[in-house]
Design a protein around this motif. Structure first.
Motif, PDB file in Angstrom:
ATOM      1  N   MET A   1       0.842  -1.193   0.000  1.00  0.00           N
ATOM      2  CA  MET A   1       0.000   0.000   0.000  1.00  0.00           C
ATOM      3  C   MET A   1       0.874   1.240   0.000  1.00  0.00           C
ATOM      4  O   MET A   1       1.803   1.362   0.800  1.00  0.00           O
ATOM      5  CB  MET A   1      -0.914  -0.007   1.227  1.00  0.00           C
ATOM      6  N   ALA A   2       0.597   2.148  -0.913  1.00  0.00           N
ATOM      7  CA  ALA A   2       1.415   3.356  -1.029  1.00  0.00           C
ATOM      8  C   ALA A   2       1.272   4.233   0.211  1.00  0.00           C
ATOM      9  O   ALA A   2       0.218   4.277   0.840  1.00  0.00           O
ATOM     10  CB  ALA A   2       1.008   4.139  -2.272  1.00  0.00           C
ATOM     11  N   LYS A   3       2.335   4.913   0.534  1.00  0.00           N
ATOM     12  CA  LYS A   3       2.313   5.883   1.633  1.00  0.00           C
ATOM     13  C   LYS A   3       3.002   7.168   1.170  1.00  0.00           C
ATOM     14  O   LYS A   3       3.754   7.165   0.198  1.00  0.00           O
ATOM     15  CB  LYS A   3       3.031   5.329   2.867  1.00  0.00           C
ATOM     16  N   ASP A  28       3.161  13.460  -1.568  1.00  0.00           N
ATOM     17  CA  ASP A  28       1.828  12.874  -1.503  1.00  0.00           C
ATOM     18  C   ASP A  28       1.841  11.409  -1.916  1.00  0.00           C
ATOM     19  O   ASP A  28       2.557  11.020  -2.846  1.00  0.00           O
ATOM     20  CB  ASP A  28       0.864  13.627  -2.418  1.00  0.00           C
ATOM     21  N   LYS A  29       1.000  10.602  -1.262  1.00  0.00           N
ATOM     22  CA  LYS A  29       0.902   9.194  -1.636  1.00  0.00           C
ATOM     23  C   LYS A  29       0.153   9.043  -2.960  1.00  0.00           C
ATOM     24  O   LYS A  29      -0.697   9.864  -3.309  1.00  0.00           O
ATOM     25  CB  LYS A  29       0.244   8.378  -0.529  1.00  0.00           C
ATOM     26  N   ASN A  30       0.480   7.974  -3.688  1.00  0.00           N
ATOM     27  CA  ASN A  30      -0.142   7.678  -4.986  1.00  0.00           C
ATOM     28  C   ASN A  30      -0.068   8.855  -5.941  1.00  0.00           C
ATOM     29  O   ASN A  30      -1.011   9.138  -6.688  1.00  0.00           O
ATOM     30  CB  ASN A  30      -1.599   7.225  -4.812  1.00  0.00           C
ATOM     31  N   ALA A  31       1.063   9.536  -5.913  1.00  0.00           N
ATOM     32  CA  ALA A  31       1.306  10.653  -6.821  1.00  0.00           C
ATOM     33  C   ALA A  31       2.740  10.566  -7.302  1.00  0.00           C
ATOM     34  O   ALA A  31       3.588   9.893  -6.701  1.00  0.00           O
ATOM     35  CB  ALA A  31       1.053  11.990  -6.119  1.00  0.00           C
ATOM     36  N   ILE A  32       3.019  11.254  -8.406  1.00  0.00           N
ATOM     37  CA  ILE A  32       4.384  11.368  -8.916  1.00  0.00           C
ATOM     38  C   ILE A  32       4.886  12.758  -8.548  1.00  0.00           C
ATOM     39  O   ILE A  32       4.304  13.771  -8.950  1.00  0.00           O
ATOM     40  CB  ILE A  32       4.433  11.188 -10.444  1.00  0.00           C
ATOM     41  N   ILE A 169       7.020   3.120  -1.515  1.00  0.00           N
ATOM     42  CA  ILE A 169       7.521   4.302  -2.226  1.00  0.00           C
ATOM     43  C   ILE A 169       8.627   3.846  -3.159  1.00  0.00           C
ATOM     44  O   ILE A 169       9.431   2.967  -2.810  1.00  0.00           O
ATOM     45  CB  ILE A 169       8.049   5.360  -1.237  1.00  0.00           C
ATOM     46  N   LEU A 170       8.674   4.429  -4.366  1.00  0.00           N
ATOM     47  CA  LEU A 170       9.730   4.118  -5.325  1.00  0.00           C
ATOM     48  C   LEU A 170      10.446   5.415  -5.687  1.00  0.00           C
ATOM     49  O   LEU A 170       9.836   6.364  -6.196  1.00  0.00           O
ATOM     50  CB  LEU A 170       9.144   3.470  -6.579  1.00  0.00           C
ATOM     51  N   LEU A 190       5.131   3.674 -17.947  1.00  0.00           N
ATOM     52  CA  LEU A 190       5.173   2.755 -16.825  1.00  0.00           C
ATOM     53  C   LEU A 190       5.005   3.501 -15.504  1.00  0.00           C
ATOM     54  O   LEU A 190       4.210   3.107 -14.645  1.00  0.00           O
ATOM     55  CB  LEU A 190       6.500   1.998 -16.861  1.00  0.00           C
ATOM     56  N   VAL A 191       5.739   4.599 -15.351  1.00  0.00           N
ATOM     57  CA  VAL A 191       5.681   5.376 -14.111  1.00  0.00           C
ATOM     58  C   VAL A 191       4.261   5.873 -13.862  1.00  0.00           C
ATOM     59  O   VAL A 191       3.742   5.804 -12.737  1.00  0.00           O
ATOM     60  CB  VAL A 191       6.685   6.549 -14.170  1.00  0.00           C
ATOM     61  N   MET A 192       3.603   6.354 -14.908  1.00  0.00           N
ATOM     62  CA  MET A 192       2.241   6.865 -14.739  1.00  0.00           C
ATOM     63  C   MET A 192       1.264   5.757 -14.362  1.00  0.00           C
ATOM     64  O   MET A 192       0.323   5.978 -13.602  1.00  0.00           O
ATOM     65  CB  MET A 192       1.793   7.607 -15.997  1.00  0.00           C
ATOM     66  N   GLU A 193       1.495   4.552 -14.872  1.00  0.00           N
ATOM     67  CA  GLU A 193       0.642   3.424 -14.488  1.00  0.00           C
ATOM     68  C   GLU A 193       0.893   2.986 -13.042  1.00  0.00           C
ATOM     69  O   GLU A 193      -0.030   2.592 -12.332  1.00  0.00           O
ATOM     70  CB  GLU A 193       0.881   2.246 -15.429  1.00  0.00           C
ATOM     71  N   LEU A 194       2.140   3.060 -12.612  1.00  0.00           N
ATOM     72  CA  LEU A 194       2.501   2.539 -11.294  1.00  0.00           C
ATOM     73  C   LEU A 194       1.990   3.390 -10.145  1.00  0.00           C
ATOM     74  O   LEU A 194       1.842   2.897  -9.023  1.00  0.00           O
ATOM     75  CB  LEU A 194       4.032   2.429 -11.178  1.00  0.00           C
ATOM     76  N   LYS A 195       1.707   4.665 -10.387  1.00  0.00           N
ATOM     77  CA  LYS A 195       1.373   5.541  -9.255  1.00  0.00           C
ATOM     78  C   LYS A 195       0.078   5.138  -8.563  1.00  0.00           C
ATOM     79  O   LYS A 195      -0.174   5.559  -7.431  1.00  0.00           O
ATOM     80  CB  LYS A 195       1.332   7.005  -9.686  1.00  0.00           C
ATOM     81  N   SER A 196      -0.752   4.321  -9.208  1.00  0.00           N
ATOM     82  CA  SER A 196      -1.962   3.844  -8.533  1.00  0.00           C
ATOM     83  C   SER A 196      -1.616   2.856  -7.424  1.00  0.00           C
ATOM     84  O   SER A 196      -2.428   2.594  -6.528  1.00  0.00           O
ATOM     85  CB  SER A 196      -2.917   3.188  -9.529  1.00  0.00           C
ATOM     86  N   GLN A 197      -0.393   2.301  -7.480  1.00  0.00           N
ATOM     87  CA  GLN A 197       0.005   1.283  -6.507  1.00  0.00           C
ATOM     88  C   GLN A 197       1.152   1.699  -5.608  1.00  0.00           C
ATOM     89  O   GLN A 197       1.352   1.113  -4.540  1.00  0.00           O
ATOM     90  CB  GLN A 197       0.421   0.007  -7.270  1.00  0.00           C
ATOM     91  N   VAL A 198       1.927   2.682  -6.033  1.00  0.00           N
ATOM     92  CA  VAL A 198       3.122   3.062  -5.274  1.00  0.00           C
ATOM     93  C   VAL A 198       3.361   4.563  -5.433  1.00  0.00           C
ATOM     94  O   VAL A 198       3.088   5.137  -6.491  1.00  0.00           O
ATOM     95  CB  VAL A 198       4.350   2.229  -5.751  1.00  0.00           C
ATOM     96  N   THR A 199       3.811   5.192  -4.376  1.00  0.00           N
ATOM     97  CA  THR A 199       4.185   6.606  -4.426  1.00  0.00           C
ATOM     98  C   THR A 199       5.529   6.734  -5.130  1.00  0.00           C
ATOM     99  O   THR A 199       6.456   5.973  -4.843  1.00  0.00           O
ATOM    100  CB  THR A 199       4.268   7.168  -2.999  1.00  0.00           C
TER     101      THR A 199
END
Length: 252
Positions: A1-3, A28-32, A169-170, A190-199
């Protein structure tokens, strides 16, 4: 879960040279969150402080606080190795483990964390490669060396390796700067897709990249955070003249 994370008064040194001069910033979580600024402004140092990678270099020190999951990660009771399994990192230059297969590159962190069940390893490796948009390209050669892949594929392999241990967080330090435009496009999608799962926190020298993919953008200059805002506002209506000068190309 993203934080999410935040830094309060974060300062960092290499020897006697102060790189960061007191950074207060909310991630912010779940954001780039993109970090931009000229070379030597402290972008990479800031990101390396977020998972305590800065301290692995000799003669470095950090002051201030980095808050993650309601804890200051620089508190004495925090295990940096465990922390880095929750806050993953992808570096500028693709760095697959050269003696390992594609499969073992992705599975390496899982094995370090004690996962031995072969079916579980296979499942998690496949999932991570799918998340990194690489599975279809490598599924028939998982036993080949990670070094047999192209540069762009190697970077996605490194992203898969980071994702396999399910970080919250990545951190990404200029992950596309060594890649061609097509591979860069793959990484950005890829990065834009991943933000739903990881900050995601991404350092980039490419202003167009920050404008394309980031929700929030921070502008660093000479170790200071000059401005932090929604990306659209940073580029279209910056509050500080120095930000305006940088994003419009008058320096940097």
């Amino acid at each position: 879960m993203a934080k999410g994370m935040k830094t309060n008064g974060l300062k960092a040194w290499y020897g006697n040279h102060q790189i960061l001069k007191g950074i207060d910033m909310q991630i912010d979580k779940n954001a780039i969150t993109a970090i931009i600024g000229p070379s030597g402004c402290g972008k990479s140092t800031y990101v390396r402080c977020l998972n305590r990678m800065h301290e692995v270099i000799d003669e470095t020190r950090v002051e201030g606080q980095v808050w993650f999951d309601d804890q200051n990660i620089y508190a004495e009771n925090i295990d940096p190795v465990e922390l880095r399994s929750r806050i993953g990192m992808v570096f500028q230059k693709p760095n697959p483990f050269p003696t390992m297969s594609i499969f073992d590159n992705v599975a390496s962190g899982l094995k370090l964390n004690g996962v031995r069940n072969k079916s579980m390893l296979s499942e998690k490796v496949e999932k991570s490669l799918q998340m990194a948009a690489l599975w279809d390209e490598v599924k028939d050669r998982l036993n080949h060396s990670g070094m047999s892949l192209s540069g762009g594929q190697q970077q996605r392999l490194c992203i898969a390796r980071a994702l396999a241990i399910e970080p919250e967080i990545l951190l990404m330090d200029e992950p596309a700067s060594a890649l061609d435009p097509i591979s860069t496009g793959h990484i950005e999608s890829l990065v834009m897709e991943l933000k739903s799962q990881v900050t995601i926190v991404i350092v980039t020298h490419n202003l167009h990249q920050a404008a394309r993919i980031a929700d929030n953008t921070a502008f660093f200059l000479n170790g200071e955070l000059i401005e932090f805002n929604r990306t659209h506002d940073i580029f279209m209506s910056p509050a500080d003249q120095r930000t305006d000068d940088y994003v419009s190309g008058r320096f940097g």
